[in-house]
Each structure stands twice: as C-alpha cells, then as structure tokens.
Design a protein around this motif. Structure first.
Motif, PDB file in Angstrom:
ATOM      1  N   VAL A  26       1.376   2.744   4.800  1.00  0.00           N
ATOM      2  CA  VAL A  26       2.133   1.490   4.723  1.00  0.00           C
ATOM      3  C   VAL A  26       1.340   0.416   5.481  1.00  0.00           C
ATOM      4  CG1 VAL A  26       4.308   0.330   5.265  1.00  0.00           C
ATOM      5  CG2 VAL A  26       4.313   2.770   4.665  1.00  0.00           C
ATOM      6  N   VAL A  27       0.794  -0.575   4.755  1.00  0.00           N
ATOM      7  CA  VAL A  27      -0.006  -1.622   5.397  1.00  0.00           C
ATOM      8  C   VAL A  27       0.738  -2.960   5.467  1.00  0.00           C
ATOM      9  CG1 VAL A  27      -2.230  -0.524   4.916  1.00  0.00           C
ATOM     10  CG2 VAL A  27      -1.288  -2.161   3.256  1.00  0.00           C
ATOM     11  N   ALA A  28       1.934  -3.004   4.883  1.00  0.00           N
ATOM     12  CA  ALA A  28       2.831  -4.158   5.028  1.00  0.00           C
ATOM     13  C   ALA A  28       4.231  -3.676   4.707  1.00  0.00           C
ATOM     14  CB  ALA A  28       2.440  -5.285   4.081  1.00  0.00           C
ATOM     15  N   GLN A  29       5.211  -4.247   5.401  1.00  0.00           N
ATOM     16  CA  GLN A  29       6.591  -3.811   5.148  1.00  0.00           C
ATOM     17  C   GLN A  29       7.579  -4.860   5.653  1.00  0.00           C
ATOM     18  OE1 GLN A  29       8.057   0.425   5.424  1.00  0.00           O
ATOM     19  NE2 GLN A  29       8.691  -0.268   7.440  1.00  0.00           N
ATOM     20  N   LYS A  30       8.578  -5.165   4.848  1.00  0.00           N
ATOM     21  CA  LYS A  30       9.672  -6.026   5.330  1.00  0.00           C
ATOM     22  C   LYS A  30      10.954  -5.739   4.574  1.00  0.00           C
ATOM     23  CE  LYS A  30       7.937  -9.951   2.606  1.00  0.00           C
ATOM     24  NZ  LYS A  30       7.215 -11.237   2.690  1.00  0.00           N
ATOM     25  N   ARG A  31      12.058  -5.886   5.307  1.00  0.00           N
ATOM     26  CA  ARG A  31      13.386  -5.698   4.721  1.00  0.00           C
ATOM     27  C   ARG A  31      13.935  -7.078   4.382  1.00  0.00           C
ATOM     28  NH1 ARG A  31      17.829  -1.649   5.650  1.00  0.00           N
ATOM     29  NH2 ARG A  31      19.770  -2.807   5.844  1.00  0.00           N
ATOM     30  N   LEU A  70      10.446  -4.000   1.024  1.00  0.00           N
ATOM     31  CA  LEU A  70       9.205  -4.252   0.286  1.00  0.00           C
ATOM     32  C   LEU A  70       8.051  -3.679   1.089  1.00  0.00           C
ATOM     33  CD1 LEU A  70       9.743  -8.061  -0.455  1.00  0.00           C
ATOM     34  CD2 LEU A  70      10.202  -6.160  -2.008  1.00  0.00           C
ATOM     35  N   GLN A  71       7.131  -3.009   0.393  1.00  0.00           N
ATOM     36  CA  GLN A  71       5.987  -2.410   1.090  1.00  0.00           C
ATOM     37  C   GLN A  71       4.713  -2.586   0.278  1.00  0.00           C
ATOM     38  OE1 GLN A  71       7.575   1.596   0.810  1.00  0.00           O
ATOM     39  NE2 GLN A  71       7.827   1.636   3.037  1.00  0.00           N
ATOM     40  N   VAL A  72       3.601  -2.758   0.979  1.00  0.00           N
ATOM     41  CA  VAL A  72       2.299  -2.566   0.350  1.00  0.00           C
ATOM     42  C   VAL A  72       1.783  -1.215   0.820  1.00  0.00           C
ATOM     43  CG1 VAL A  72      -0.060  -3.426   0.068  1.00  0.00           C
ATOM     44  CG2 VAL A  72       1.836  -5.050   0.329  1.00  0.00           C
ATOM     45  N   LEU A  73       1.445  -0.352  -0.139  1.00  0.00           N
ATOM     46  CA  LEU A  73       0.914   0.974   0.165  1.00  0.00           C
ATOM     47  C   LEU A  73      -0.570   0.986  -0.189  1.00  0.00           C
ATOM     48  CD1 LEU A  73       3.709   3.163  -1.460  1.00  0.00           C
ATOM     49  CD2 LEU A  73       3.577   2.336   0.906  1.00  0.00           C
ATOM     50  N   GLU A  74      -1.346   1.630   0.665  1.00  0.00           N
ATOM     51  CA  GLU A  74      -2.792   1.689   0.468  1.00  0.00           C
ATOM     52  C   GLU A  74      -3.235   3.147   0.435  1.00  0.00           C
ATOM     53  OE1 GLU A  74      -5.638  -1.379   2.395  1.00  0.00           O
ATOM     54  OE2 GLU A  74      -5.762   0.414   3.647  1.00  0.00           O
ATOM     55  N   GLN A  86      -1.474  -6.156  -8.073  1.00  0.00           N
ATOM     56  CA  GLN A  86      -1.986  -7.391  -7.450  1.00  0.00           C
ATOM     57  C   GLN A  86      -1.005  -8.542  -7.599  1.00  0.00           C
ATOM     58  OE1 GLN A  86      -5.913  -8.598  -8.544  1.00  0.00           O
ATOM     59  NE2 GLN A  86      -6.886  -6.747  -7.723  1.00  0.00           N
ATOM     60  N   LYS A  87      -0.423  -8.667  -8.794  1.00  0.00           N
ATOM     61  CA  LYS A  87       0.546  -9.754  -9.044  1.00  0.00           C
ATOM     62  C   LYS A  87       1.790  -9.568  -8.188  1.00  0.00           C
ATOM     63  CE  LYS A  87      -0.692 -10.368 -13.884  1.00  0.00           C
ATOM     64  NZ  LYS A  87      -0.287  -9.947 -15.239  1.00  0.00           N
ATOM     65  N   GLU A  88       2.308  -8.338  -8.143  1.00  0.00           N
ATOM     66  CA  GLU A  88       3.554  -8.071  -7.413  1.00  0.00           C
ATOM     67  C   GLU A  88       3.355  -8.236  -5.904  1.00  0.00           C
ATOM     68  OE1 GLU A  88       5.419  -4.911 -10.673  1.00  0.00           O
ATOM     69  OE2 GLU A  88       4.925  -4.211  -8.666  1.00  0.00           O
ATOM     70  N   ILE A  89       2.193  -7.809  -5.409  1.00  0.00           N
ATOM     71  CA  ILE A  89       1.899  -7.968  -3.975  1.00  0.00           C
ATOM     72  C   ILE A  89       1.838  -9.457  -3.633  1.00  0.00           C
ATOM     73  CG2 ILE A  89       0.118  -7.660  -2.191  1.00  0.00           C
ATOM     74  CD1 ILE A  89      -0.500  -4.900  -3.578  1.00  0.00           C
ATOM     75  N   ALA A  90       1.171 -10.238  -4.478  1.00  0.00           N
ATOM     76  CA  ALA A  90       1.035 -11.682  -4.218  1.00  0.00           C
ATOM     77  C   ALA A  90       2.394 -12.381  -4.261  1.00  0.00           C
ATOM     78  CB  ALA A  90       0.087 -12.306  -5.239  1.00  0.00           C
ATOM     79  N   LEU A  91       3.300 -11.857  -5.091  1.00  0.00           N
ATOM     80  CA  LEU A  91       4.643 -12.437  -5.213  1.00  0.00           C
ATOM     81  C   LEU A  91       5.491 -12.147  -3.965  1.00  0.00           C
ATOM     82  CD1 LEU A  91       6.050 -13.920  -7.594  1.00  0.00           C
ATOM     83  CD2 LEU A  91       6.902 -11.696  -8.359  1.00  0.00           C
ATOM     84  N   THR A 144      -0.813  -0.832  -3.809  1.00  0.00           N
ATOM     85  CA  THR A 144       0.281  -0.932  -4.771  1.00  0.00           C
ATOM     86  C   THR A 144       1.512  -1.491  -4.082  1.00  0.00           C
ATOM     87  OG1 THR A 144       1.480   0.270  -6.505  1.00  0.00           O
ATOM     88  CG2 THR A 144       1.182   1.432  -4.414  1.00  0.00           C
ATOM     89  N   LEU A 145       2.407  -2.095  -4.856  1.00  0.00           N
ATOM     90  CA  LEU A 145       3.666  -2.568  -4.285  1.00  0.00           C
ATOM     91  C   LEU A 145       4.744  -1.513  -4.474  1.00  0.00           C
ATOM     92  CD1 LEU A 145       4.946  -5.234  -2.974  1.00  0.00           C
ATOM     93  CD2 LEU A 145       6.319  -5.155  -5.048  1.00  0.00           C
ATOM     94  N   SER A 146       5.449  -1.244  -3.402  1.00  0.00           N
ATOM     95  CA  SER A 146       6.562  -0.292  -3.409  1.00  0.00           C
ATOM     96  C   SER A 146       7.826  -1.031  -2.981  1.00  0.00           C
ATOM     97  CB  SER A 146       6.236   0.832  -2.416  1.00  0.00           C
ATOM     98  OG  SER A 146       7.400   1.544  -2.054  1.00  0.00           O
TER      99      SER A 146
END
Ligand code: RTP
Ligand code: MG
Length: 140
Positions: free
Chosen positions: A34-39, A74-78, A126-131, A6-8
């Motif tokens: 947290v499998v991806a993260q950026k400020r 921005l984060q991708v949470l798994e 999926q859409k928000e993560i790809a964006l 999910t996108l957080s």
C-alpha cells in the motif's frame, strides 16, 4: 515483469463490517504494497465520474448508489504485475464464482456488494489513480 501500480477500493459493504484490516492483510500477503491510502465518502458526482465507463450498463445507477452509501478506502497498490495480481487476490466479480481464498469469496455478499474494486488494465489504473490521488499523496 515490471513494478506496476493499481487502484484498489475497499467498498462500503466492507467498511460497514469493519473488515478493512483483514482485506489489507490479504493484499499485503499477496505481495502488494500500500503506497497511498485514504478513507473518503464519495459524492454522487464523484462516483458517477469514476464509473463513467459503465454508464450504459443496467447496474450503473445501483452501483453509484451503493458506492456513495458509506465510507470507502481508496488505495494505490504497488508490486510486480500489480493490476493482474490484485485481480487474482480479489477473485471473480460475483463472489459465488470467486475462487477459494480470494477476498470476494471470503467477504463478498453478492455481485454488487463484493467488497473491493481493482483496476482492470494498466491504462485504466493510471487514469483511476490520477482521479483519486495527487502525486504527492503516493509514497513508494
Ligand atoms: P471492479 O470494477 O469493482 O473491480 O469489479 P469488476 O471489474 O470485477 O466488475 P465490473 O464489471 O467492472 O463492475 C463494476 C462493479 O459493478 C457492480 N456490479 N453489479 N448487479 C450487477 O449485475 C453488477 N455487476 C457488476 C460490482 O460492484 C462490480 O464490482
Ligand atoms: Mg471493473
């Protein structure tokens, strides 16, 4: 239940108060990774695109102004059932209605400055993560 992503987003009201670590701890303690993260700081165009689904809602312009008012994380949470799980951990949109122990009950200031965003369905996730992320930025 399958592992899901999910996108957080940790919103400007939270980065301003320097409480990103406290929020991330609640997400991790809730079973998400947290499998991806950026400020980043969004331009108006980026925020308008992200919130396009809300463009006819009365709060759209204020929301875009708020989300571009400062840095966001921005984060991708798994995790198992990550979309629904994250929304449980966040609590209701309006912090006044959020259950005890949720991020929004703990840190949200009002219905707009509610500290976090979470995707509302696996399809939108999926859409928000790809964006927001290149696949190479996500390390599961
Ligand atoms: P989010 O998308 O941020 O995870 O929040 P949500 O699903 O709980 O709420 P949603 O209805 O999608 O609204 C998106 C964000 O817009 C702001 N909002 N302001 N002034 C208002 O009445 C109002 N209503 C919503 C909030 O920042 C909300 O999270
Ligand atoms: Mg939403």
């Amino acid at each position: 239940m399958a592992t899901e992503r999910t996108l957080s987003i940790i919103k400007p009201d939270a980065t301003e108060r320097n409480i990103t670590g406290k929020i991330i701890a609640m997400l991790e303690e809730g079973g998400l990774r947290v499998v991806a993260q950026k400020r980043v700081r969004w331009s108006r165009e980026q925020a308008e695109k992200f919130y396009e689904v809300h463009k006819d809602r009365p709060f759209y312009n204020d929301l875009v102004t708020f989300m571009t008012s400062g840095p966001i994380v921005l984060q991708v949470l798994e995790g198992e059932d990550a979309v629904a799980r994250n929304r449980e951990i966040m609590g209701a949109t309006n912090p006044a209605e959020a259950g005890p122990g949720t991020i929004r009950a703990e840190f949200g200031e009002n219905i707009e400055r509610n500290s976090v965003h979470g995707s509302d369905s696996p399809e939108n996730a999926q859409k928000e993560i790809a964006l927001c992320f290149d696949e190479s930025e996500i390390v599961g």
